[in-house]
Write an enzyme that holds these catalytic residues in place. Structure first.
Site, PDB file in Angstrom:
ATOM      1  N   GLY A 261       0.836  -1.211   0.000  1.00 60.91           N
ATOM      2  CA  GLY A 261       0.000   0.000   0.000  1.00 60.91           C
ATOM      3  C   GLY A 261       0.862   1.249   0.000  1.00 60.91           C
ATOM      4  O   GLY A 261       1.957   1.260   0.553  1.00 60.91           O
TER       5      GLY A 261
ATOM      6  N   ARG B 239       0.536  -4.792  -4.957  1.00 59.06           N
ATOM      7  CA  ARG B 239       0.706  -5.888  -3.995  1.00 59.06           C
ATOM      8  C   ARG B 239       1.065  -7.139  -4.776  1.00 59.06           C
ATOM      9  O   ARG B 239       0.199  -7.936  -5.125  1.00 59.06           O
ATOM     10  CB  ARG B 239      -0.579  -6.090  -3.190  1.00 59.06           C
ATOM     11  CG  ARG B 239      -0.867  -4.952  -2.233  1.00 59.06           C
ATOM     12  CD  ARG B 239      -1.936  -5.315  -1.227  1.00 59.06           C
ATOM     13  NE  ARG B 239      -2.377  -4.145  -0.485  1.00 59.06           N
ATOM     14  CZ  ARG B 239      -1.756  -3.677   0.591  1.00 59.06           C
ATOM     15  NH1 ARG B 239      -0.683  -4.258   1.051  1.00 59.06           N
ATOM     16  NH2 ARG B 239      -2.229  -2.612   1.225  1.00 59.06           N
TER      17      ARG B 239
ATOM     18  N   ASP C  49       5.598  -5.399   5.602  1.00 63.04           N
ATOM     19  CA  ASP C  49       6.078  -6.741   5.926  1.00 63.04           C
ATOM     20  C   ASP C  49       5.972  -7.711   4.744  1.00 63.04           C
ATOM     21  O   ASP C  49       6.888  -8.498   4.502  1.00 63.04           O
ATOM     22  CB  ASP C  49       5.412  -7.295   7.186  1.00 63.04           C
ATOM     23  CG  ASP C  49       3.899  -7.341   7.075  1.00 63.04           C
ATOM     24  OD1 ASP C  49       3.349  -6.686   6.168  1.00 63.04           O
ATOM     25  OD2 ASP C  49       3.271  -8.026   7.901  1.00 63.04           O
TER      26      ASP C  49
ATOM     27  N   THR D 269       5.154   1.417   6.329  1.00 63.88           N
ATOM     28  CA  THR D 269       3.770   0.982   6.501  1.00 63.88           C
ATOM     29  C   THR D 269       3.113   1.844   7.555  1.00 63.88           C
ATOM     30  O   THR D 269       3.681   2.052   8.635  1.00 63.88           O
ATOM     31  CB  THR D 269       3.631  -0.500   6.909  1.00 63.88           C
ATOM     32  OG1 THR D 269       2.295  -0.730   7.380  1.00 63.88           O
ATOM     33  CG2 THR D 269       4.582  -0.902   8.025  1.00 63.88           C
ATOM     34  N   ILE D 270       1.924   2.322   7.245  1.00 59.75           N
ATOM     35  CA  ILE D 270       1.212   3.099   8.261  1.00 59.75           C
ATOM     36  C   ILE D 270       0.830   2.200   9.433  1.00 59.75           C
ATOM     37  O   ILE D 270       0.551   2.684  10.515  1.00 59.75           O
ATOM     38  CB  ILE D 270      -0.039   3.809   7.688  1.00 59.75           C
ATOM     39  CG1 ILE D 270      -1.092   2.803   7.231  1.00 59.75           C
ATOM     40  CG2 ILE D 270       0.333   4.766   6.578  1.00 59.75           C
ATOM     41  CD1 ILE D 270      -2.465   3.430   7.055  1.00 59.75           C
ATOM     42  N   ASP D 271       0.831   0.877   9.200  1.00 59.10           N
ATOM     43  CA  ASP D 271       0.445  -0.053  10.277  1.00 59.10           C
ATOM     44  C   ASP D 271       1.527  -0.192  11.346  1.00 59.10           C
ATOM     45  O   ASP D 271       1.247  -0.690  12.435  1.00 59.10           O
ATOM     46  CB  ASP D 271       0.136  -1.441   9.692  1.00 59.10           C
ATOM     47  CG  ASP D 271      -1.070  -1.405   8.769  1.00 59.10           C
ATOM     48  OD1 ASP D 271      -1.874  -0.462   8.882  1.00 59.10           O
ATOM     49  OD2 ASP D 271      -1.191  -2.317   7.934  1.00 59.10           O
TER      50      ASP D 271
ATOM     51  N   ASP E 171       3.965  -2.218  11.770  1.00 59.19           N
ATOM     52  CA  ASP E 171       4.076  -3.567  12.349  1.00 59.19           C
ATOM     53  C   ASP E 171       5.330  -4.323  11.908  1.00 59.19           C
ATOM     54  O   ASP E 171       5.415  -5.537  12.096  1.00 59.19           O
ATOM     55  CB  ASP E 171       2.813  -4.384  12.023  1.00 59.19           C
ATOM     56  CG  ASP E 171       2.503  -4.430  10.535  1.00 59.19           C
ATOM     57  OD1 ASP E 171       3.261  -3.829   9.737  1.00 59.19           O
ATOM     58  OD2 ASP E 171       1.507  -5.066  10.160  1.00 59.19           O
TER      59      ASP E 171
ATOM     60  N   ARG F  38     -23.560  12.630  21.572  1.00 58.67           N
ATOM     61  CA  ARG F  38     -23.486  11.347  20.875  1.00 58.67           C
ATOM     62  C   ARG F  38     -22.275  10.521  21.289  1.00 58.67           C
ATOM     63  O   ARG F  38     -21.294  11.051  21.803  1.00 58.67           O
ATOM     64  CB  ARG F  38     -23.360  11.583  19.368  1.00 58.67           C
ATOM     65  CG  ARG F  38     -24.661  11.929  18.713  1.00 58.67           C
ATOM     66  CD  ARG F  38     -24.442  12.202  17.247  1.00 58.67           C
ATOM     67  NE  ARG F  38     -25.690  12.640  16.637  1.00 58.67           N
ATOM     68  CZ  ARG F  38     -25.765  13.239  15.453  1.00 58.67           C
ATOM     69  NH1 ARG F  38     -24.680  13.469  14.766  1.00 58.67           N
ATOM     70  NH2 ARG F  38     -26.935  13.592  14.968  1.00 58.67           N
TER      71      ARG F  38
ATOM     72  N   MET G 246      -7.301   2.350  10.376  1.00 53.73           N
ATOM     73  CA  MET G 246      -6.662   1.200   9.724  1.00 53.73           C
ATOM     74  C   MET G 246      -5.827   0.390  10.703  1.00 53.73           C
ATOM     75  O   MET G 246      -5.390   0.901  11.733  1.00 53.73           O
ATOM     76  CB  MET G 246      -5.830   1.655   8.536  1.00 53.73           C
ATOM     77  CG  MET G 246      -6.662   1.874   7.293  1.00 53.73           C
ATOM     78  SD  MET G 246      -5.666   2.286   5.863  1.00 53.73           S
ATOM     79  CE  MET G 246      -6.861   2.002   4.549  1.00 53.73           C
ATOM     80  N   GLY G 247      -5.585  -0.850  10.335  1.00 52.87           N
ATOM     81  CA  GLY G 247      -4.815  -1.766  11.179  1.00 52.87           C
ATOM     82  C   GLY G 247      -5.517  -3.104  11.225  1.00 52.87           C
ATOM     83  O   GLY G 247      -6.422  -3.302  12.022  1.00 52.87           O
ATOM     84  N   ARG G 248      -5.123  -3.993  10.313  1.00 51.49           N
ATOM     85  CA  ARG G 248      -5.806  -5.286  10.229  1.00 51.49           C
ATOM     86  C   ARG G 248      -5.369  -6.249  11.315  1.00 51.49           C
ATOM     87  O   ARG G 248      -6.167  -6.995  11.859  1.00 51.49           O
ATOM     88  CB  ARG G 248      -5.510  -5.935   8.870  1.00 51.49           C
ATOM     89  CG  ARG G 248      -6.256  -5.285   7.745  1.00 51.49           C
ATOM     90  CD  ARG G 248      -5.880  -5.891   6.429  1.00 51.49           C
ATOM     91  NE  ARG G 248      -6.718  -5.363   5.374  1.00 51.49           N
ATOM     92  CZ  ARG G 248      -6.505  -5.577   4.089  1.00 51.49           C
ATOM     93  NH1 ARG G 248      -5.475  -6.303   3.706  1.00 51.49           N
ATOM     94  NH2 ARG G 248      -7.318  -5.074   3.188  1.00 51.49           N
TER      95      ARG G 248
ATOM     96  N   GLU H 260      -9.612  -1.469  12.448  1.00 54.35           N
ATOM     97  CA  GLU H 260     -10.466  -2.262  11.533  1.00 54.35           C
ATOM     98  C   GLU H 260     -10.355  -3.760  11.802  1.00 54.35           C
ATOM     99  O   GLU H 260     -11.255  -4.526  11.462  1.00 54.35           O
ATOM    100  CB  GLU H 260     -10.111  -1.961  10.070  1.00 54.35           C
ATOM    101  CG  GLU H 260      -8.692  -2.331   9.703  1.00 54.35           C
ATOM    102  CD  GLU H 260      -8.294  -1.962   8.285  1.00 54.35           C
ATOM    103  OE1 GLU H 260      -9.166  -1.772   7.424  1.00 54.35           O
ATOM    104  OE2 GLU H 260      -7.075  -1.855   8.048  1.00 54.35           O
TER     105      GLU H 260
ATOM    106  N   ARG I 284     -22.782   7.222  16.168  1.00 54.33           N
ATOM    107  CA  ARG I 284     -22.471   7.419  14.741  1.00 54.33           C
ATOM    108  C   ARG I 284     -21.072   6.907  14.434  1.00 54.33           C
ATOM    109  O   ARG I 284     -20.176   6.999  15.274  1.00 54.33           O
ATOM    110  CB  ARG I 284     -22.506   8.912  14.383  1.00 54.33           C
ATOM    111  CG  ARG I 284     -23.857   9.567  14.544  1.00 54.33           C
ATOM    112  CD  ARG I 284     -24.835   9.143  13.459  1.00 54.33           C
ATOM    113  NE  ARG I 284     -26.055   9.927  13.513  1.00 54.33           N
ATOM    114  CZ  ARG I 284     -27.076   9.694  14.332  1.00 54.33           C
ATOM    115  NH1 ARG I 284     -27.015   8.685  15.185  1.00 54.33           N
ATOM    116  NH2 ARG I 284     -28.142  10.469  14.313  1.00 54.33           N
TER     117      ARG I 284
ATOM    118  N   GLN J 204      -6.088   8.224   5.726  1.00 58.29           N
ATOM    119  CA  GLN J 204      -4.929   8.034   6.623  1.00 58.29           C
ATOM    120  C   GLN J 204      -3.626   7.808   5.867  1.00 58.29           C
ATOM    121  O   GLN J 204      -2.541   7.948   6.412  1.00 58.29           O
ATOM    122  CB  GLN J 204      -5.157   6.800   7.507  1.00 58.29           C
ATOM    123  CG  GLN J 204      -6.234   6.971   8.533  1.00 58.29           C
ATOM    124  CD  GLN J 204      -6.800   5.641   8.998  1.00 58.29           C
ATOM    125  OE1 GLN J 204      -6.382   5.126  10.013  1.00 58.29           O
ATOM    126  NE2 GLN J 204      -7.751   5.077   8.275  1.00 58.29           N
ATOM    127  N   ARG J 205      -3.722   7.369   4.617  1.00 60.07           N
ATOM    128  CA  ARG J 205      -2.521   7.045   3.845  1.00 60.07           C
ATOM    129  C   ARG J 205      -2.148   8.131   2.858  1.00 60.07           C
ATOM    130  O   ARG J 205      -1.182   7.981   2.113  1.00 60.07           O
ATOM    131  CB  ARG J 205      -2.782   5.765   3.034  1.00 60.07           C
ATOM    132  CG  ARG J 205      -2.563   4.557   3.797  1.00 60.07           C
ATOM    133  CD  ARG J 205      -2.895   3.245   3.152  1.00 60.07           C
ATOM    134  NE  ARG J 205      -2.897   3.068   1.734  1.00 60.07           N
ATOM    135  CZ  ARG J 205      -3.250   1.921   1.156  1.00 60.07           C
ATOM    136  NH1 ARG J 205      -3.606   0.884   1.902  1.00 60.07           N
ATOM    137  NH2 ARG J 205      -3.243   1.778  -0.141  1.00 60.07           N
TER     138      ARG J 205
END
Ligand code: F6P
Length: 339
Positions: free
Chosen positions: A10, A72, A103, A125-127, A129, A162, A169-171, A221, A265, A273-274
């Site tokens: 990504g 990818r 990774d 990676t924004i993740d 990891d 509310r 993000m972050g799988r 996510e 909501r 984010q990317r």
């Protein structure tokens, strides 16, 4: 020396800063020729190369995305992929390949390196990891964007009484949700590292609303419910088992509204984010990683990747990260929950 460079996986802010550093340092300091490959490993397989000069990278420091394009694609998973990469490296008379990726892309880089092609990696990676490095390119920008989003959501949360849920993000890891959650003052943070009990979340929010009229919930996510929860995870995953953007956030939002009775909501931040301009921290990290990688190429230090270790950049062996994931440490999770 002739060195190829590619960006895979990504996109994220800071990729262009790293390309620029490799080209400028490689040409000026080491007298190298640099060749870019379009669209990640796919471009190397296809021999889709473009020469890169100092002029080509002038002005790209502040641009998001990647001037080379990305995909990818993992050569070891493509029929004849590794052989095609070896052929391109021979055709282009390359002495080294620099691969900027997360990774998955770096795992592919390690496999290609083991096949005899001299490869050096740069983690992005924004993740956040990738194991072995304190930070990866793109993470700081993503956290900055996510924190600003949480700041902005406070307005509507307070004005309308509310519960505002924001899915980030972050799988597999909750780095963005946890760090932006802390920085933005989220009241509840849900990360894949620690399965959640939605009934308990509901109780916490009800308790908070005895003295406050709103709550902010930051959800990764890939957050998962604890075993035995009344929750249908199948609706949140695609056919490959990856989280579908917005689905976990939507289920959490509906469940909170049902349990607490408070209007709730969802905002799914997604690719915002990317995107866009990298922060100063990401420009700096990308530039340092690029310089370290091209210097390693000049020294023949192959099979390694740039890593931030405290104050210093070090080159680590690909084996340090292979097959591992850098999860959010317990101390950070406790900080997110314990306020
Ligand atoms: O690798 C970063 C990441 O942004 C993940 O957090 C996200 O789930 C994934 O990429 C989605 O990207 P794409 O839709 O481009 O595959």
């Amino acid at each position: 020396m002739r060195v190829g460079i590619l960006t895979g996986g990504g996109d994220c802010p800071g990729l262009n800063a790293a390309i620029r550093a490799v080209v400028k340092r490689g040409t000026a300091e080491h007298g190298m020729s640099i060749v870019g490959f379009r669209n990640g490993w796919q471009g190397v397989i296809d021999g889709d190369a473009v020469p890169l000069t100092r002029d080509d990278v002038s002005g790209i420091l502040v641009h998001g995305g990647t001037m080379l394009g990305t995909a990818r694609c993992h050569p070891h998973k493509v029929d004849g992929g590794i052989e095609a990469v070896q052929q391109t490296v021979a055709d282009e008379k390359l002495d080294a390949l620099i691969c900027i990726g997360g990774d998955g892309t770096l795992r592919a880089a390690s496999k290609v390196n083991k096949s005899g092609v001299p490869v050096i990696g740069i983690p992005k990676t924004i993740d956040n990891d990738v194991v072995g490095t304190d930070a990866s390119i793109g993470f700081d920008t993503a956290v900055t964007i996510a924190t600003e989003a949480i700041d902005r959501l406070h307005s509507t949360a307070e004005s309308h009484n509310r519960v505002m849920v924001v899915e980030l993000m972050g799988r597999h890891c909750g780095w963005i949700a946890v760090t932006a959650g802390i920085a933005g003052g989220a009241d509840i943070v849900l990360a894949p590292e620690s399965p959640f009990d939605i009934e308990q979340i509901g109780r916490k929010i009800r308790h908070r609303h005895r003295y406050k009229n709103f709550s902010i919930v930051a959800v990764a996510e890939g957050a998962v419910p604890a075993e035995g929860s009344a929750w249908d995870a199948s609706e949140t995953l695609d056919e490959k088992g990856n989280p579908i953007a917005g689905q976990v956030g939507m289920q959490v939002t509906r469940a909170i509204e049902r349990i607490t009775g408070f209007p709730s909501r969802l905002t799914t931040l997604g690719y915002v984010q990317r995107g866009g301009v990298p922060t100063a921290a990401d420009r700096l990290l990308a530039t340092r990683f690029g310089v370290a990688a091209i210097d390693a190429a000049a020294e023949g230090n192959f099979g390694t990747y740039s890593a931030l270790r405290g104050e210093h950049i070090e080159m680590l062996d690909f084996d340090v990260m292979a097959g591992k994931t850098k999860y959010v440490p317990n101390e950070l999770l406790q900080t997110a929950w314990g306020l």
